[in-house]
Scaffold this motif. Structure first.
Motif, mmCIF file in Angstrom:
data_model
loop_
_atom_site.group_PDB
_atom_site.id
_atom_site.type_symbol
_atom_site.label_atom_id
_atom_site.label_comp_id
_atom_site.label_asym_id
_atom_site.label_seq_id
_atom_site.Cartn_x
_atom_site.Cartn_y
_atom_site.Cartn_z
ATOM 1 N N ASP A 130 1.208 -1.057 0.250
ATOM 2 C CA ASP A 130 0.099 -0.200 -0.136
ATOM 3 C C ASP A 130 0.823 1.572 -0.141
ATOM 4 O O ASP A 130 1.898 1.359 0.971
ATOM 5 C CB ASP A 130 -1.283 0.186 1.016
ATOM 6 C CG ASP A 130 -1.648 -1.089 0.995
ATOM 7 O OD1 ASP A 130 -2.381 -1.679 0.280
ATOM 8 O OD2 ASP A 130 -2.552 -1.890 2.150
ATOM 9 N N TYR A 131 0.745 2.578 -0.963
ATOM 10 C CA TYR A 131 1.062 3.527 -1.112
ATOM 11 C C TYR A 131 1.796 4.232 0.813
ATOM 12 O O TYR A 131 2.427 4.796 0.213
ATOM 13 C CB TYR A 131 0.860 4.702 -1.927
ATOM 14 C CG TYR A 131 0.083 6.215 -0.956
ATOM 15 C CD1 TYR A 131 0.135 6.696 -0.362
ATOM 16 C CD2 TYR A 131 -1.587 4.944 -1.215
ATOM 17 C CE1 TYR A 131 -1.005 6.808 -0.283
ATOM 18 C CE2 TYR A 131 -2.358 5.759 -0.937
ATOM 19 C CZ TYR A 131 -2.472 6.902 -0.128
ATOM 20 O OH TYR A 131 -2.940 7.765 0.485
ATOM 21 N N PRO A 132 1.125 4.201 1.757
ATOM 22 C CA PRO A 132 1.358 4.288 2.494
ATOM 23 C C PRO A 132 2.554 3.800 3.720
ATOM 24 O O PRO A 132 4.041 4.763 4.264
ATOM 25 C CB PRO A 132 0.509 4.515 3.640
ATOM 26 C CG PRO A 132 -0.509 4.154 3.475
ATOM 27 C CD PRO A 132 -0.520 3.488 2.182
ATOM 28 N N TYR A 133 3.066 2.544 2.623
ATOM 29 C CA TYR A 133 4.592 1.930 3.392
ATOM 30 C C TYR A 133 5.610 2.148 2.054
ATOM 31 O O TYR A 133 6.126 1.121 2.557
ATOM 32 C CB TYR A 133 3.910 0.437 3.453
ATOM 33 C CG TYR A 133 3.114 0.681 4.859
ATOM 34 C CD1 TYR A 133 4.238 1.594 5.843
ATOM 35 C CD2 TYR A 133 2.235 -0.023 4.995
ATOM 36 C CE1 TYR A 133 2.659 1.307 7.139
ATOM 37 C CE2 TYR A 133 0.740 -0.397 5.479
ATOM 38 C CZ TYR A 133 1.526 0.652 7.282
ATOM 39 O OH TYR A 133 0.925 0.314 8.510
ATOM 40 N N PHE A 134 5.379 2.873 0.836
ATOM 41 C CA PHE A 134 6.201 2.315 -0.598
ATOM 42 C C PHE A 134 7.430 3.526 0.132
ATOM 43 O O PHE A 134 7.436 4.687 0.713
ATOM 44 C CB PHE A 134 4.883 3.043 -1.528
ATOM 45 C CG PHE A 134 6.386 2.181 -2.974
ATOM 46 C CD1 PHE A 134 7.451 3.008 -2.738
ATOM 47 C CD2 PHE A 134 5.767 1.460 -3.971
ATOM 48 C CE1 PHE A 134 7.873 2.812 -4.438
ATOM 49 C CE2 PHE A 134 6.221 0.969 -5.069
ATOM 50 C CZ PHE A 134 7.438 1.540 -4.990
ATOM 51 N N TYR A 135 8.533 2.767 -0.074
ATOM 52 C CA TYR A 135 9.588 3.629 0.521
ATOM 53 C C TYR A 135 9.782 4.872 -0.367
ATOM 54 O O TYR A 135 9.136 4.708 -0.904
ATOM 55 C CB TYR A 135 10.638 2.661 0.030
ATOM 56 C CG TYR A 135 11.855 2.617 -1.053
ATOM 57 C CD1 TYR A 135 12.526 3.705 -1.525
ATOM 58 C CD2 TYR A 135 11.021 2.034 -2.345
ATOM 59 C CE1 TYR A 135 12.812 3.321 -3.285
ATOM 60 C CE2 TYR A 135 11.254 1.423 -3.227
ATOM 61 C CZ TYR A 135 12.265 2.545 -3.868
ATOM 62 O OH TYR A 135 13.126 2.404 -4.905
ATOM 63 N N LYS A 136 10.159 6.187 -0.026
ATOM 64 C CA LYS A 136 10.811 7.403 -0.199
ATOM 65 C C LYS A 136 12.075 7.279 -0.137
ATOM 66 O O LYS A 136 13.118 7.190 0.298
ATOM 67 C CB LYS A 136 10.432 7.814 0.815
ATOM 68 C CG LYS A 136 8.529 7.653 0.930
ATOM 69 C CD LYS A 136 7.953 9.113 1.320
ATOM 70 C CE LYS A 136 6.152 9.132 1.348
ATOM 71 N NZ LYS A 136 6.630 7.853 2.562
#
Length: 353
Positions: free
Chosen positions: A33-39
């Motif tokens: 899920d995008y809240p946990y996608f690394y930045k």
């Protein structure tokens, strides 16, 4: 005690620009899920909106083209599930240590990207015969202190990779518009290559007749095998075969009896065909059970192993992945000065009581 429904957090490596790791050890889904996608960012987030967004294709083309976002979304689409891995993933594990963001094992994520093949867009402009590379420039920019100048983030692709049908200009992630912090409204996705190639917030695409000399092509994202000079340097491109143990955690205390060991394995060429596990520091290996390995091009494969242990003590657990191109994780990584492409056999230690 962990509260029911408790959720992990991203691990922060830097605040400005924002660089955060995926809590990979605590996530069990093959789609992040995008809240946990690394930045991973080199500069502050750009200021732009989709309201007046246009994508130009210029340079060595027969007819320069300007696409609106609506134009692109009305074209035939393609959906690809793919790993995006920072080339600095696991940099913290190199010995001797190297400078740079000290990523552990979470600079990697996976999801489903929807967009248009870059080939489709490029064909609309007509490619001139002398064109050699395609430069993709993002809207993000900032000062590079090593060069005392301001640069946009830009990367190039050779024509064969740019024209591969699976190289896409994406506008959706997991069925929704790409989140702003991950490249909205358009992001390049280059499956099988480390994620430095998947330029975010695309500003323009340019055909050139020579090798691109931007600093994120010729200074960064280059393997430097020697500590004190640039001899034998070569570019970072495809993802190496790799694996990570997600469960148990390193230095965890386990009970005797049955313990399930789980993790993921991935590669930039072909497919994962085998993940071995060792409890005697690599003297012998046993195959783990693979999930979805037959349809997992560009994706990671989940694996598991049921370990029945009766003797108390300290144990070293190692995993080693192999792919269909006969590449196997090495015992030691290819050391390089900037710490890219770490893919040595994954190792953790546990104690059984």
């Amino acid at each position: 005690m962990t509260k029911p429904g408790a959720k992990p957090y991203l691990t922060t490596r830097n605040i400005e620009p924002e660089n955060q790791e995926t809590p990979i050890h605590f996530l069990r889904s093959d789609t992040i899920d995008y809240p946990y996608f690394y930045k991973r960012n080199h500069f502050p987030y750009p200021a732009l909106t989709a309201l007046h967004y246009f994508l130009p294709i210029i340079g060595l083309v027969d007819s320069p083209v300007l696409f609106s976002l609506r134009d692109i979304m009305n074209m035939p689409s393609k959906t690809i599930k793919a790993v995006l891995e920072c080339s600095g993933n696991k940099r913290n594990l190199f010995e001797p240590k190297v400078f740079g963001e000290q990523w552990e094992k979470g600079a990697i994520s996976q999801g489903t990207w929807k967009g248009v093949s870059l080939k489709t867009l490029l064909a609309a402009s007509g490619i001139r015969e002398e064109a050699a590379e395609v430069v993709i420039e993002g809207h993000d920019f900032g000062e590079r202190k090593d060069l005392d100048n301001v640069y946009a983030y830009a990367r190039s692709l050779p024509l064969n990779k740019a024209l591969h049908p699976d190289t896409i200009i994406a506008y959706e992630y997991n069925g929704r518009p790409i989140p702003f912090k991950h490249g909205y409204p358009l992001r390049l996705i280059v499956p099988g290559w480390y994620a430095m190639a998947s330029v975010k917030w695309i500003k323009q695409i340019t055909f050139i007749d020579s090798k691109f000399a931007g600093p994120f092509q010729t200074i960064d994202y280059v393997y430097y095998p020697n500590k004190t000079n640039d001899e034998q340097a070569f570019p970072v491109t495809g993802i190496h075969v790799n694996s990570t143990i997600q469960k148990p955690l390193n230095m965890e205390i386990l009970n005797t009896g049955t313990n399930v060991i789980k993790g993921i394995a991935w590669t930039g060429k072909g497919r994962i065909t085998r993940v071995g596990i060792s409890f005697d520091k690599g003297e012998t290996w046993v195959d783990t059970e693979l999930k979805n390995e037959h349809n997992a091009e560009y994706q990671w494969v989940s694996w598991s192993f049921t370990w029945f242990v009766t003797e108390k003590g300290e144990y070293t657990i190692m995993t080693r992945a192999a792919d269909s191109c006969r590449r196997v994780q090495p015992m030691t990584p290819f050391w390089n000065r900037k710490g890219y492409g770490y893919n040595a056999i994954d190792t953790i230690k546990v104690k059984v009581e």
